[in-house]
Design an enzyme around this catalytic site. Structure first.
Site, PDB file in Angstrom:
ATOM      1  N   GLY A   6       1.627  -1.190  -0.374  1.00  0.00           N
ATOM      2  CA  GLY A   6      -0.357  -0.237  -0.292  1.00  0.00           C
ATOM      3  C   GLY A   6       0.866   1.319  -0.216  1.00  0.00           C
ATOM      4  N   GLY A  39      -0.184  -4.943   0.437  1.00  0.00           N
ATOM      5  CA  GLY A  39      -1.274  -4.666  -0.388  1.00  0.00           C
ATOM      6  C   GLY A  39      -1.166  -5.428  -1.606  1.00  0.00           C
ATOM      7  CD  GLU A  63       2.337  -5.998   6.048  1.00  0.00           C
ATOM      8  OE1 GLU A  63       2.625  -7.269   7.136  1.00  0.00           O
ATOM      9  OE2 GLU A  63       1.788  -6.213   5.446  1.00  0.00           O
ATOM     10  CG  ASP A 103      -2.799  -4.302   6.155  1.00  0.00           C
ATOM     11  OD1 ASP A 103      -2.620  -4.613   5.021  1.00  0.00           O
ATOM     12  OD2 ASP A 103      -3.821  -2.829   5.493  1.00  0.00           O
TER      13      ASP A 103
HETATM   14  C1  QUE Z   1       6.164  -2.234   4.617  1.00  0.00           C
HETATM   15  C2  QUE Z   1       4.690  -2.342   4.049  1.00  0.00           C
HETATM   16  C3  QUE Z   1       5.751  -1.802   3.137  1.00  0.00           C
HETATM   17  C4  QUE Z   1       6.918  -1.401   2.249  1.00  0.00           C
HETATM   18  C5  QUE Z   1       8.139  -1.521   3.281  1.00  0.00           C
HETATM   19  C6  QUE Z   1       7.486  -2.332   4.521  1.00  0.00           C
HETATM   20  C7  QUE Z   1       4.982  -0.939   1.625  1.00  0.00           C
HETATM   21  C8  QUE Z   1       5.252  -0.540   0.936  1.00  0.00           C
HETATM   22  C9  QUE Z   1       6.408  -1.020   0.047  1.00  0.00           C
HETATM   23  C10 QUE Z   1       7.195   0.439  -0.693  1.00  0.00           C
HETATM   24  C11 QUE Z   1       8.620  -0.899  -1.409  1.00  0.00           C
HETATM   25  C12 QUE Z   1       8.821  -0.078  -2.453  1.00  0.00           C
HETATM   26  C13 QUE Z   1       7.903   1.173  -3.054  1.00  0.00           C
HETATM   27  C14 QUE Z   1       6.750   0.970  -3.021  1.00  0.00           C
HETATM   28  C15 QUE Z   1       6.578   0.926  -1.805  1.00  0.00           C
HETATM   29  O1  QUE Z   1       7.627  -0.855   1.291  1.00  0.00           O
HETATM   30  O2  QUE Z   1       3.052  -0.895   2.207  1.00  0.00           O
HETATM   31  O3  QUE Z   1       6.770   3.063  -3.281  1.00  0.00           O
HETATM   32  O4  QUE Z   1       9.087   1.476  -4.335  1.00  0.00           O
HETATM   33  O5  QUE Z   1       4.309  -0.272   0.001  1.00  0.00           O
HETATM   34  O6  QUE Z   1       8.646  -3.037   5.379  1.00  0.00           O
HETATM   35  O7  QUE Z   1       3.869  -1.797   4.494  1.00  0.00           O
END
Ligand code: QUE
Length: 340
Positions: free
Chosen positions: A65, A114, A137, A145
């Site tokens: 997410g 997500g 998370e 979730d």
């Molecule tokens: C926990 C998370 C997320 C996470 C790392 C966590 C998450 C998420 C991202 C993520 C990773 C790379 C990206 C980005 C987002 O990492 O929800 O835009 O380029 O989206 O430890 O919940």
């Protein structure tokens, strides 16, 4: 037309193309709005026999997410935007889980949080040898979730799903199949031919032609008995005690290592949530329990701090409060879930 999500009908397939490659397709409010509108419009459309979801990025399917945006809303004093985001994301998860037509996700590369929510509730989760999955998370002071705490334990077991959630274990393709997150494997070199066969032929023919087996065995399956012996307990306190006395010290130290970045409050809350959802009878009920916990967690300082450490500053030096398990008040989470 190129947008964060492209949706269109090709022959008899409703196609959802995740197309925000710079953020690894992490789902923002706009993407969720588009996916929900497409699912709504296709549900009674006789032209659409099945739904196909894939990513335009060769790096992965969906990283989770858009928790960076949620953090910004919270810090700007607009927590309602975060509430709306998770409420509607979970409505999308429920719509996927109850959809009356086949939903096929094709996963090549990373899928987390997500991203599992947008794929695992569908009927077919097809992965390549390059797929890997996790629920990460704990590191951001949040909780698992998108229906994982309901679906995950029904696809594997309460102990396995709790282990995956609490450690953020990186599942290999074989692990994903074994845990029930994935249903089929194909070779990434056949990706385009596989989706072409789904779009121009049939799903059955595509699977008949291209479904294969993982190239290695599941490391997670190899730990099943140790995990069942330790992670099946009904509170973090009991799990921790059973880890302390477990004879397989290499399993125990690996588990502790994986939990190095975990927020103590997130771990305690997650075990409570898992147990609450062992008694839920529908995905909607499971998502409702997650939503109660989610809306609580995003209001705590650990969430903003965890997202800062992992995704904003990327220093991985979160200072969580409480900082130790002993200081976490378990009854607070039980009370939220009416488990006390
Ligand atoms: C926990 C998370 C997320 C996470 C790392 C966590 C998450 C998420 C991202 C993520 C990773 C790379 C990206 C980005 C987002 O990492 O929800 O835009 O380029 O989206 O430890 O919940």
């Amino acid at each position: 037309m190129s947008h964060v999500v492209n949706t269109f009908i090709q022959h008899s397939t409703g196609v959802v193309e995740l197309n925000r490659p710079k953020a690894l397709n992490s789902l923002n409010q706009e993407m969720i709005d588009i996916v929900r509108a497409a699912l709504d419009s296709w549900i009674d459309d006789d032209r659409v026999e099945q739904v196909l979801i894939y990513s335009t990025s060769d790096r992965g399917f969906c990283a989770g997410g858009d928790v960076r945006a949620v953090r910004e809303s919270v810090l700007a004093g607009d927590v309602a935007a975060g509430d709306r985001y998770f409420t509607e994301e979970f409505e999308m998860n429920d719509a996927l889980g109850n959809y009356p037509k086949p939903i096929i996700s094709v996963i090549n590369g990373v899928v987390m949080g997500g991203g599992l929510g947008i794929s695992m509730h569908g009927s077919h989760r097809v992965i390549t040898e390059k797929a890997f999955a996790s629920m990460p998370e704990m590191a951001i002071g949040y909780v698992p979730d998108v229906g994982f705490t309901y679906f995950g334990q029904r696809a594997s077991s309460l102990a396995i799903a709790t282990f995956l959630a609490v450690t953020g274990w990186r599942m290999s393709p074989a692990d994903m199949l074994w845990a029930g997150v994935a249903t089929h494997v194909i070779d990434s070199e056949n990706l385009e031919d596989f989706t072409a066969e789904i779009l121009n032929g049939t799903l059955a023919a595509a699977l008949e032609k291209f479904a294969t087996q993982p190239t290695s065995s599941s490391e997670l399956a190899g730990l099943a008995s140790q995990i069942e012996e330790t992670f099946g307990h009904s509170s973090w306190e009991l799990i921790d005690a059973s880890l302390r006395s477990h004879p397989d010290t290499s399993f125990v130290s690996k588990t502790r290592e994986l939990m190095f970045l975990a927020a103590p409050a997130s771990v305690v809350a997650t075990v409570e949530l898992m147990h609450s959802n062992s008694e839920a009878t529908t995905l909607r009920e499971g998502l409702d329990n997650e939503l109660v916990m989610s809306l609580y967690m995003i209001r705590q300082p650990d969430f903003a701090e965890g997202v800062r450490a992992v995704l904003v500053d990327k220093d991985r030096q979160a200072s969580f409060s409480p900082a130790t398990f002993e200081e976490v008040d378990e009854s607070r989470y039980a009370a939220l879930l009416r488990r006390s």
